[in-house]
Design a protein around this motif. Structure first.
Motif, PDB file in Angstrom:
ATOM      1  N   PRO A 112       0.816  -1.227   0.000  1.00 48.63           N
ATOM      2  CA  PRO A 112       0.000   0.000   0.000  1.00 48.63           C
ATOM      3  C   PRO A 112       0.843   1.267   0.000  1.00 48.63           C
ATOM      4  CG  PRO A 112      -0.956  -1.627   1.474  1.00 48.63           C
ATOM      5  CD  PRO A 112       0.361  -2.196   1.023  1.00 48.63           C
ATOM      6  N   GLU A 113       2.001   1.225   0.629  1.00 52.92           N
ATOM      7  CA  GLU A 113       2.860   2.418   0.666  1.00 52.92           C
ATOM      8  C   GLU A 113       3.520   2.721  -0.672  1.00 52.92           C
ATOM      9  OE1 GLU A 113       2.935  -0.221   2.759  1.00 52.92           O
ATOM     10  OE2 GLU A 113       5.010  -0.688   3.369  1.00 52.92           O
ATOM     11  N   ASP A 114       3.362   1.845  -1.649  1.00 51.96           N
ATOM     12  CA  ASP A 114       3.840   2.134  -3.004  1.00 51.96           C
ATOM     13  C   ASP A 114       2.838   2.987  -3.787  1.00 51.96           C
ATOM     14  OD1 ASP A 114       5.051  -1.233  -3.131  1.00 51.96           O
ATOM     15  OD2 ASP A 114       6.242   0.590  -2.801  1.00 51.96           O
ATOM     16  N   THR A 115       1.687   3.226  -3.217  1.00 50.05           N
ATOM     17  CA  THR A 115       0.673   4.044  -3.876  1.00 50.05           C
ATOM     18  C   THR A 115       1.198   5.451  -4.123  1.00 50.05           C
ATOM     19  OG1 THR A 115      -1.182   2.805  -2.949  1.00 50.05           O
ATOM     20  CG2 THR A 115      -1.616   5.078  -3.622  1.00 50.05           C
ATOM     21  N   ALA A 116       1.163   5.878  -5.386  1.00 48.50           N
ATOM     22  CA  ALA A 116       1.703   7.181  -5.768  1.00 48.50           C
ATOM     23  C   ALA A 116       1.466   7.391  -7.260  1.00 48.50           C
ATOM     24  CB  ALA A 116       3.207   7.251  -5.481  1.00 48.50           C
ATOM     25  N   VAL A 117       1.749   8.604  -7.700  1.00 50.21           N
ATOM     26  CA  VAL A 117       1.860   8.856  -9.132  1.00 50.21           C
ATOM     27  C   VAL A 117       3.315   8.624  -9.514  1.00 50.21           C
ATOM     28  CG1 VAL A 117       1.605  10.525 -10.994  1.00 50.21           C
ATOM     29  CG2 VAL A 117      -0.016  10.534  -9.089  1.00 50.21           C
ATOM     30  N   TYR A 118       3.530   7.801 -10.515  1.00 48.34           N
ATOM     31  CA  TYR A 118       4.872   7.447 -10.950  1.00 48.34           C
ATOM     32  C   TYR A 118       5.216   8.230 -12.219  1.00 48.34           C
ATOM     33  CZ  TYR A 118       5.215   3.737  -7.532  1.00 48.34           C
ATOM     34  OH  TYR A 118       5.296   3.038  -6.344  1.00 48.34           O
ATOM     35  N   TYR A 119       6.404   8.830 -12.196  1.00 51.56           N
ATOM     36  CA  TYR A 119       6.851   9.672 -13.288  1.00 51.56           C
ATOM     37  C   TYR A 119       8.133   9.114 -13.905  1.00 51.56           C
ATOM     38  CZ  TYR A 119       3.761  13.212 -11.243  1.00 51.56           C
ATOM     39  OH  TYR A 119       2.676  13.897 -10.748  1.00 51.56           O
ATOM     40  N   CYS A 120       8.222   9.242 -15.192  1.00 54.07           N
ATOM     41  CA  CYS A 120       9.427   8.913 -15.937  1.00 54.07           C
ATOM     42  C   CYS A 120      10.223  10.210 -16.140  1.00 54.07           C
ATOM     43  CB  CYS A 120       9.009   8.314 -17.272  1.00 54.07           C
ATOM     44  SG  CYS A 120      10.314   8.003 -18.452  1.00 54.07           S
ATOM     45  N   LYS A 121      11.540  10.116 -16.065  1.00 55.99           N
ATOM     46  CA  LYS A 121      12.388  11.289 -16.244  1.00 55.99           C
ATOM     47  C   LYS A 121      13.555  10.946 -17.155  1.00 55.99           C
ATOM     48  CE  LYS A 121      15.160  14.695 -13.694  1.00 55.99           C
ATOM     49  NZ  LYS A 121      15.747  15.035 -12.378  1.00 55.99           N
ATOM     50  N   ALA A 122      13.851  11.861 -18.065  1.00 52.89           N
ATOM     51  CA  ALA A 122      15.028  11.760 -18.916  1.00 52.89           C
ATOM     52  C   ALA A 122      15.977  12.878 -18.526  1.00 52.89           C
ATOM     53  CB  ALA A 122      14.643  11.873 -20.385  1.00 52.89           C
ATOM     54  N   GLU A 123      17.193  12.509 -18.168  1.00 47.28           N
ATOM     55  CA  GLU A 123      18.187  13.484 -17.714  1.00 47.28           C
ATOM     56  C   GLU A 123      19.319  13.558 -18.726  1.00 47.28           C
ATOM     57  OE1 GLU A 123      19.460  12.173 -13.908  1.00 47.28           O
ATOM     58  OE2 GLU A 123      17.552  12.574 -12.941  1.00 47.28           O
ATOM     59  N   GLY A 124      19.544  14.763 -19.236  1.00 44.57           N
ATOM     60  CA  GLY A 124      20.641  14.971 -20.165  1.00 44.57           C
ATOM     61  C   GLY A 124      21.050  16.430 -20.119  1.00 44.57           C
ATOM     62  N   LEU A 125      21.272  17.007 -21.278  1.00 42.29           N
ATOM     63  CA  LEU A 125      21.543  18.446 -21.312  1.00 42.29           C
ATOM     64  C   LEU A 125      20.348  19.213 -20.752  1.00 42.29           C
ATOM     65  CD1 LEU A 125      23.331  18.824 -24.760  1.00 42.29           C
ATOM     66  CD2 LEU A 125      24.342  18.760 -22.474  1.00 42.29           C
ATOM     67  N   SER A 126      19.170  18.668 -20.965  1.00 39.29           N
ATOM     68  CA  SER A 126      17.935  19.155 -20.344  1.00 39.29           C
ATOM     69  C   SER A 126      17.227  17.982 -19.689  1.00 39.29           C
ATOM     70  CB  SER A 126      17.017  19.795 -21.392  1.00 39.29           C
ATOM     71  OG  SER A 126      17.638  20.905 -21.998  1.00 39.29           O
ATOM     72  N   ASP A 127      16.365  18.295 -18.750  1.00 38.65           N
ATOM     73  CA  ASP A 127      15.581  17.254 -18.083  1.00 38.65           C
ATOM     74  C   ASP A 127      14.139  17.288 -18.594  1.00 38.65           C
ATOM     75  OD1 ASP A 127      17.155  17.645 -14.788  1.00 38.65           O
ATOM     76  OD2 ASP A 127      17.838  16.703 -16.655  1.00 38.65           O
ATOM     77  N   TYR A 128      13.570  16.106 -18.789  1.00 44.89           N
ATOM     78  CA  TYR A 128      12.197  15.998 -19.263  1.00 44.89           C
ATOM     79  C   TYR A 128      11.439  15.029 -18.375  1.00 44.89           C
ATOM     80  CZ  TYR A 128      14.354  18.011 -23.409  1.00 44.89           C
ATOM     81  OH  TYR A 128      15.065  18.810 -24.278  1.00 44.89           O
ATOM     82  N   TRP A 129      10.174  15.374 -18.128  1.00 44.16           N
ATOM     83  CA  TRP A 129       9.308  14.542 -17.295  1.00 44.16           C
ATOM     84  C   TRP A 129       8.084  14.100 -18.094  1.00 44.16           C
ATOM     85  CZ3 TRP A 129      10.395  13.164 -12.269  1.00 44.16           C
ATOM     86  CH2 TRP A 129      11.401  13.877 -11.605  1.00 44.16           C
ATOM     87  N   GLY A 130       7.589  12.926 -17.755  1.00 42.97           N
ATOM     88  CA  GLY A 130       6.313  12.498 -18.281  1.00 42.97           C
ATOM     89  C   GLY A 130       5.176  13.078 -17.450  1.00 42.97           C
ATOM     90  N   GLN A 131       3.943  12.749 -17.858  1.00 40.52           N
ATOM     91  CA  GLN A 131       2.766  13.297 -17.191  1.00 40.52           C
ATOM     92  C   GLN A 131       2.394  12.507 -15.944  1.00 40.52           C
ATOM     93  OE1 GLN A 131       2.656  11.217 -19.686  1.00 40.52           O
ATOM     94  NE2 GLN A 131       1.079   9.739 -19.137  1.00 40.52           N
ATOM     95  N   GLY A 132       2.960  11.326 -15.783  1.00 39.85           N
ATOM     96  CA  GLY A 132       2.689  10.507 -14.612  1.00 39.85           C
ATOM     97  C   GLY A 132       1.604   9.479 -14.850  1.00 39.85           C
ATOM     98  N   THR A 133       1.701   8.381 -14.120  1.00 40.64           N
ATOM     99  CA  THR A 133       0.687   7.338 -14.158  1.00 40.64           C
ATOM    100  C   THR A 133       0.396   6.904 -12.719  1.00 40.64           C
ATOM    101  OG1 THR A 133       0.068   5.199 -15.141  1.00 40.64           O
ATOM    102  CG2 THR A 133       2.364   5.454 -14.493  1.00 40.64           C
ATOM    103  N   GLN A 134      -0.882   6.792 -12.397  1.00 43.66           N
ATOM    104  CA  GLN A 134      -1.289   6.497 -11.019  1.00 43.66           C
ATOM    105  C   GLN A 134      -1.162   5.014 -10.726  1.00 43.66           C
ATOM    106  OE1 GLN A 134      -2.557   8.664  -8.429  1.00 43.66           O
ATOM    107  NE2 GLN A 134      -2.275   6.783  -7.226  1.00 43.66           N
ATOM    108  N   VAL A 135      -0.535   4.713  -9.606  1.00 46.61           N
ATOM    109  CA  VAL A 135      -0.471   3.345  -9.091  1.00 46.61           C
ATOM    110  C   VAL A 135      -1.134   3.347  -7.719  1.00 46.61           C
ATOM    111  CG1 VAL A 135       1.029   1.507  -8.247  1.00 46.61           C
ATOM    112  CG2 VAL A 135       1.604   2.728 -10.360  1.00 46.61           C
TER     113      VAL A 135
END
Length: 114
Positions: free
Chosen positions: A87-110
């Motif tokens: 249950p403590e894993d419940t969260a919105v999970y985000y993907c991130k790409a780290e390089g010269l710039s950082d990019y995030w996804g919109q998230g997916t609920q778990v």
């Protein structure tokens, strides 16, 4: 605008499994260190697992032995296999790409029910 698209979240009972996916543009995926983060209600966003291009994978202590991060370079896709969910894993999970710039996804609920 760079888009990272996550999928695979959902509702699962404690002890169950889910696999998250994150598709990124190839131009970003090939040169970036990739990672998964999560944010639970009322809490700060935290690292779950990272997969740098030239270093070994890294996991938060809370998920070691249960979660596995992997990447398919041919599909420009990052994965997070989550087993023995709690249950403590419940969260919105985000993907991130780290390089010269950082990019995030919109998230997916778990959501993990007890």
């Amino acid at each position: 605008q760079v888009q990272l698209v996550e999928s695979g979240g959902g509702l699962v009972q404690a002890g169950g499994s889910l696999r998250l996916s994150c598709v990124a543009p190839g131009s970003i995926f090939r040169v970036s260190n990739m990672g998964w983060y999560r944010q639970a209600p009322g809490k700060q966003r935290e690292l779950v697992a990272t997969m740098p291009k030239f270093r070994s994978t890294n996991y938060a202590d809370a998920v070691k032995g249960r979660f596995t991060i992997s990447r398919d370079n041919a599909k420009n896709t990052l994965y997070l296999q989550m087993n023995s969910l709690k249950p403590e894993d419940t969260a919105v999970y985000y993907c991130k790409a780290e390089g010269l710039s950082d990019y995030w996804g919109q998230g997916t609920q778990v959501t993990v029910s007890s």
